[in-house]
Design a protein around this motif. Structure first.
Motif, PDB file in Angstrom:
ATOM      1  N   ALA A   1       0.829  -1.207   0.000  1.00 29.77           N
ATOM      2  CA  ALA A   1       0.000   0.000   0.000  1.00 29.77           C
ATOM      3  C   ALA A   1       0.861   1.254   0.000  1.00 29.77           C
ATOM      4  O   ALA A   1       0.610   2.211  -0.746  1.00 29.77           O
ATOM      5  CB  ALA A   1      -0.939  -0.008   1.202  1.00 29.77           C
TER       6      ALA A   1
ATOM      7  N   VAL B   1      -5.545   7.126   1.390  1.00 27.91           N
ATOM      8  CA  VAL B   1      -5.952   5.736   1.182  1.00 27.91           C
ATOM      9  C   VAL B   1      -4.812   4.750   1.434  1.00 27.91           C
ATOM     10  O   VAL B   1      -4.974   3.805   2.214  1.00 27.91           O
ATOM     11  CB  VAL B   1      -6.561   5.558  -0.222  1.00 27.91           C
ATOM     12  CG1 VAL B   1      -6.894   4.092  -0.484  1.00 27.91           C
ATOM     13  CG2 VAL B   1      -7.819   6.412  -0.361  1.00 27.91           C
ATOM     14  N   PRO B   2      -3.631   4.902   0.797  1.00 25.22           N
ATOM     15  CA  PRO B   2      -2.558   3.938   1.089  1.00 25.22           C
ATOM     16  C   PRO B   2      -2.144   3.943   2.555  1.00 25.22           C
ATOM     17  O   PRO B   2      -1.874   2.886   3.128  1.00 25.22           O
ATOM     18  CB  PRO B   2      -1.412   4.413   0.185  1.00 25.22           C
ATOM     19  CG  PRO B   2      -2.070   5.171  -0.904  1.00 25.22           C
ATOM     20  CD  PRO B   2      -3.234   5.851  -0.263  1.00 25.22           C
TER      21      PRO B   2
ATOM     22  N   GLU C   1     -11.358  -3.757   3.544  1.00 28.30           N
ATOM     23  CA  GLU C   1     -11.589  -3.898   2.102  1.00 28.30           C
ATOM     24  C   GLU C   1     -12.971  -4.485   1.836  1.00 28.30           C
ATOM     25  O   GLU C   1     -13.401  -5.422   2.525  1.00 28.30           O
ATOM     26  CB  GLU C   1     -10.502  -4.788   1.491  1.00 28.30           C
ATOM     27  CG  GLU C   1      -9.110  -4.167   1.593  1.00 28.30           C
ATOM     28  CD  GLU C   1      -8.023  -5.118   1.166  1.00 28.30           C
ATOM     29  OE1 GLU C   1      -8.336  -6.313   0.934  1.00 28.30           O
ATOM     30  OE2 GLU C   1      -6.875  -4.692   1.064  1.00 28.30           O
TER      31      GLU C   1
ATOM     32  N   ASN D   1     -12.598   3.349  -2.828  1.00 26.93           N
ATOM     33  CA  ASN D   1     -11.218   3.851  -2.813  1.00 26.93           C
ATOM     34  C   ASN D   1     -10.214   2.769  -3.171  1.00 26.93           C
ATOM     35  O   ASN D   1      -9.171   3.050  -3.756  1.00 26.93           O
ATOM     36  CB  ASN D   1     -10.844   4.393  -1.431  1.00 26.93           C
ATOM     37  CG  ASN D   1     -11.777   5.464  -0.914  1.00 26.93           C
ATOM     38  OD1 ASN D   1     -11.957   5.582   0.295  1.00 26.93           O
ATOM     39  ND2 ASN D   1     -12.389   6.248  -1.789  1.00 26.93           N
ATOM     40  N   SER D   2     -10.519   1.538  -2.787  1.00 27.84           N
ATOM     41  CA  SER D   2      -9.647   0.406  -3.105  1.00 27.84           C
ATOM     42  C   SER D   2     -10.444  -0.873  -2.947  1.00 27.84           C
ATOM     43  O   SER D   2     -11.411  -0.935  -2.176  1.00 27.84           O
ATOM     44  CB  SER D   2      -8.415   0.372  -2.196  1.00 27.84           C
ATOM     45  OG  SER D   2      -8.784  -0.061  -0.901  1.00 27.84           O
TER      46      SER D   2
ATOM     47  N   THR E   1      -5.063  -4.606  -1.707  1.00 33.97           N
ATOM     48  CA  THR E   1      -3.775  -3.916  -1.719  1.00 33.97           C
ATOM     49  C   THR E   1      -3.135  -3.904  -3.104  1.00 33.97           C
ATOM     50  O   THR E   1      -2.178  -3.162  -3.332  1.00 33.97           O
ATOM     51  CB  THR E   1      -2.802  -4.558  -0.712  1.00 33.97           C
ATOM     52  OG1 THR E   1      -2.749  -5.975  -0.942  1.00 33.97           O
ATOM     53  CG2 THR E   1      -3.245  -4.277   0.714  1.00 33.97           C
TER      54      THR E   1
ATOM     55  N   ARG F   1      -5.196  -3.375  -5.766  1.00 29.33           N
ATOM     56  CA  ARG F   1      -6.120  -2.539  -6.540  1.00 29.33           C
ATOM     57  C   ARG F   1      -6.505  -1.320  -5.694  1.00 29.33           C
ATOM     58  O   ARG F   1      -7.610  -1.188  -5.205  1.00 29.33           O
ATOM     59  CB  ARG F   1      -7.363  -3.314  -6.959  1.00 29.33           C
ATOM     60  CG  ARG F   1      -7.105  -4.397  -7.988  1.00 29.33           C
ATOM     61  CD  ARG F   1      -8.392  -4.794  -8.686  1.00 29.33           C
ATOM     62  NE  ARG F   1      -8.831  -3.756  -9.627  1.00 29.33           N
ATOM     63  CZ  ARG F   1     -10.021  -3.771 -10.256  1.00 29.33           C
ATOM     64  NH1 ARG F   1     -10.887  -4.749 -10.009  1.00 29.33           N
ATOM     65  NH2 ARG F   1     -10.346  -2.815 -11.096  1.00 29.33           N
ATOM     66  N   ILE F   2      -5.532  -0.441  -5.521  1.00 29.35           N
ATOM     67  CA  ILE F   2      -5.709   0.793  -4.755  1.00 29.35           C
ATOM     68  C   ILE F   2      -5.898   1.930  -5.751  1.00 29.35           C
ATOM     69  O   ILE F   2      -5.042   2.159  -6.610  1.00 29.35           O
ATOM     70  CB  ILE F   2      -4.493   1.061  -3.849  1.00 29.35           C
ATOM     71  CG1 ILE F   2      -4.315  -0.101  -2.865  1.00 29.35           C
ATOM     72  CG2 ILE F   2      -4.654   2.380  -3.103  1.00 29.35           C
ATOM     73  CD1 ILE F   2      -3.065   0.002  -2.020  1.00 29.35           C
ATOM     74  N   PHE F   3      -7.010   2.630  -5.656  1.00 29.04           N
ATOM     75  CA  PHE F   3      -7.394   3.585  -6.689  1.00 29.04           C
ATOM     76  C   PHE F   3      -6.908   5.014  -6.434  1.00 29.04           C
ATOM     77  O   PHE F   3      -7.145   5.895  -7.266  1.00 29.04           O
ATOM     78  CB  PHE F   3      -8.911   3.575  -6.871  1.00 29.04           C
ATOM     79  CG  PHE F   3      -9.450   2.242  -7.322  1.00 29.04           C
ATOM     80  CD1 PHE F   3      -8.755   1.459  -8.227  1.00 29.04           C
ATOM     81  CD2 PHE F   3     -10.657   1.765  -6.833  1.00 29.04           C
ATOM     82  CE1 PHE F   3      -9.235   0.228  -8.651  1.00 29.04           C
ATOM     83  CE2 PHE F   3     -11.156   0.533  -7.247  1.00 29.04           C
ATOM     84  CZ  PHE F   3     -10.442  -0.235  -8.158  1.00 29.04           C
TER      85      PHE F   3
ATOM     86  N   SER G   1      -4.614   6.923  -8.421  1.00 30.24           N
ATOM     87  CA  SER G   1      -3.416   6.158  -8.772  1.00 30.24           C
ATOM     88  C   SER G   1      -3.553   5.668 -10.208  1.00 30.24           C
ATOM     89  O   SER G   1      -4.584   5.886 -10.870  1.00 30.24           O
ATOM     90  CB  SER G   1      -3.277   4.973  -7.821  1.00 30.24           C
ATOM     91  OG  SER G   1      -4.357   4.072  -8.025  1.00 30.24           O
TER      92      SER G   1
END
Length: 677
Positions: free
Chosen positions: A380, A572-573, A587, A635-636, A639, A641-643, A651
């Protein structure tokens, strides 16, 4: 010196608002002025001790520093040591690096300099600094280095010269503070030359009362306590500090010290057992509260609840009582035989400080001891640490009106020019890399240019001082390029609602974006911008958006209009990494779709009124909201596929979701129009 119980009570009046301010209690919006009260008290007590000892011929600099070491260092070291296991367990690498540096700075008494360089006292990141509050100790210690030497040098010249010199120094420092509040506010907040006048105000009180009985004056002492409390309740984060506004708490404290003699109402109130009890433990209480609050914020995925902060406040009081009883008192009174002499306590202080600095040095290794984190957390954080490099290349921030177009690195490969251009702010910059790759794969050309904090048109000015006038010059150059070349299609991507509202996005679930107000107005009104909440300004800016879009359409250009991209509010990360560290399942991560619609209602309604055969509208909310999860803007998904790479920028994974609709729109418009405007 004679014990003054009302000073103990005044310490309580100082420390409690500071704690409640850091806990987020809205009533104490100016609670931070408690530190200024402490400065005045410290100046008074230290000067009284030094001057009294000098008059008796008993003052030594070694004895002075021995007493300071006994008073300050044992509890401070205890608190730092207690922070270490929680830092190891909960801190992300960047936080660990910052914390390790702060340990070193605290031991060298320069933490105020460190925090000045890192961020402002009121910044969101500062709330997660366990040792942030030690900046005030550093200021005092720096004062203790200079001031005793000054008094030693002045002693031979008599009381009048001594008082006049201290007064002159206080006036110079105050003048620097008033100037610094405008010219360099962050430095003025932290550095000693703009804070010294507050300590010197206490010193002046000490010199006035030296060898004199303390007078009692109900009126003046009441004015003093009212001035102190007024600052605590009426000031807020927007009040320049230190500045002329600081005169109220500093002057009020001085009036209490000078005139709250026995028999006055203020003396009786401040001498109440509850207040004097809190005053006795105030130093320990001050040291414990910030680490407790900071680690709670680090450990929690969202802002801790009022109940949690209440429990932590009670815990701070209990820890303060214990450390006062078992650490402060034994060391201060010399009850610990092994450290009874001055050289021994100073030597032990230096040794423990060296050990802590060595620990701090270790904490800076390996990017903040990143090996502590599970793979999911590291994955992340990698998204956060490595946004697409095209953003750094094609997102400009200096208002380059004479930019040598085209910038080849911001175009799809193997072309001299493109008939499609993407323009906007950092939301456009964030998706540039993925856009160039997707257009290349689709066999289409693209030129992508963006500018930080600018909506994508000339004729606008923003409140952000850095970018204030740059938007107009940069996009005037872009518009000249569009007019002089065979551009057919313009893709517009911007954070539209930000320029209307000017406020950080609050997702309503504890995620509040770290952003200072940044709003726009017409360039013609650059010297008379409407305020952040001015509805007339919002109407002007929204009308300008629509007029500029219509102008492109009326001149024969195709327009792909991308509606507001959903903001996340939380980083988010960062949040996903902390969730992985604590074993919390979040998630898929998302925010309220209703919150998105409320935030962007004005822009959406305005854009919906636009109709034209050369206009295609892209709705990011149709992709991110109510799609993966009902009533949520995702948002995701995992880990991998984090947008988002922060709290509002997409991202590469998030940008990829937007690309196909944009490419389809460009193809449609290209097929339906055969000539360039």
């Amino acid at each position: 010196m004679q014990h003054r119980p009302e000073i103990d009570g005044l310490r309580a009046v100082a420390v409690v608002p500071v704690i409640l301010f850091h806990a987020g209690v809205a009533w104490f919006s100016g609670g931070y002025v408690g530190v200024d009260v402490f400065f005045v008290i410290s100046g008074y007590l230290i000067t009284t001790i030094i001057a009294t000892a000098q008059d008796k011929g008993a003052f030594t600099i070694l004895g002075f520093y021995e007493r300071r070491a006994r008073r300050i260092m044992p509890v401070l070291f205890t608190v730092i040591l207690c922070c270490l296991p929680f830092a190891w367990a909960w801190m992300l690498p960047a936080q660990m690096t910052s914390f390790a540096e702060s340990i070193i700075a605290v031991c060298l008494f320069v933490s105020n300099v460190l925090f000045w360089q890192e961020s402002g006292y009121f910044a969101a990141a500062a709330e997660k600094q366990p040792l942030l509050h030690t900046w005030s100790l550093a200021v005092e210690e720096q004062y203790y280095v200079v001031f005793p030497l000054l008094l030693m040098g002045l002693h031979r010249y008599g009381a009048r010269v001594r008082f006049a010199t201290v007064l002159l120094a206080a006036l110079v420092s105050f003048a620097l503070a008033v100037y610094g509040a405008v010219a360099f506010p962050n430095a003025a907040f932290y550095l000693p030359h703009t804070r010294a006048w507050e300590l010197l105000a206490g010193s002046l009180c000490a010199l006035l009362l030296l060898k004199r009985p303390q007078p009692g004056n109900n009126v003046l002492s009441l004015i003093g306590i009212v001035a102190v409390l007024a600052g605590m309740f009426l000031y807020d984060e927007g009040t320049p500090f230190p500045s002329a506004w600081t005169v109220a708490p500093v002057g009020g404290t001085a009036l209490i010290i000078l005139f709250a003699g026995p028999g006055t109402l203020v003396h009786r109130c401040l001498s109440l057992r509850l207040l004097t009890g809190i005053g006795l433990i105030s130093y320990s209480l001050y040291l414990w509260h910030q680490p407790l609050f900071a680690f709670a914020r680090i450990r929690s995925l969202t802002e801790p609840t009022p109940l949690v902060m209440t429990i932590l406040t009670i815990a701070a009081v209990l820890l303060a009582i214990l450390s006062w009883r078992f650490v402060e008192t034994p060391f201060r009174t010399g009850r610990i035989t092994l450290l009874a002499s001055g050289p021994r306590i100073l030597g032990a202080t230096a040794a423990v400080a060296a050990i802590l600095m060595a620990i701090g040095a270790v904490g800076r290794l390996d990017e903040g001891l990143a090996f502590r984190l599970p793979p999911e957390a590291l994955a992340a954080l990698d998204v956060q640490a490595h946004p697409d490099p095209a953003m750094a290349t094609c997102l400009f921030d200096k208002g380059e009106a004479t930019l040598p177009h085209p910038v080849r690195a911001c175009m799809t490969p193997d072309i001299d020019k493109s008939d499609t251009i993407m323009i906007g702010d950092s939301h456009a910059g964030a998706i540039t890399g993925e856009a160039l790759r997707a257009f290349t794969a689709a066999g289409l050309d693209l030129y992508a240019l963006s500018h930080s904090s600018c909506a994508g048109f000339s004729g606008l000015v923003v409140s952000n001082a850095k970018y204030r006038l740059r938007c107009n010059s940069f996009f005037k150059g872009v518009e000249d390029y569009i007019a002089a070349n065979d551009i057919r299609t313009i893709i517009m991507v911007s954070r539209w609602s930000l320029y209307l509202d000017g406020t950080a996005f609050d997702n309503g679930e504890g995620g509040i974006e770290a952003l200072k107000p940044t709003y726009a107005d017409l360039y013609a009104r650059r010297d008379d911008m409407g305020g952040e909440t001015d509805p007339a300004r919002k109407d002007r800016v929204l009308a300008a958006f629509l007029a500029d879009i219509r102008a492109y359409l009326d001149h024969g250009y195709n327009v792909v209009l991308v509606y507001p991209i959903p903001e996340a509010g939380w980083n988010v990360p960062d949040l996903l990494a902390r969730a992985a560290m604590t074993g919390t399942d979040v998630e898929p991560l998302g925010t309220s779709a209703d919150r998105y619609r409320a935030r962007n209602a004005a822009v959406i309604a305005a854009f919906d009124t636009l109709e034209h055969p050369r206009l295609v509208k892209i709705r990011p909310d149709a992709i991110f909201c109510d799609s993966f999860v009902a009533a949520r803007c995702v948002n995701s998904l995992s880990t991998d596929r984090i947008f988002y790479f922060d709290d509002d920028h997409l991202s590469d994974a998030g940008a990829a979701l937007l690309m196909q609709p944009i490419i389809d729109a460009v193809r449609h418009l290209t097929a339906s129009t055969t000539t360039a405007p």
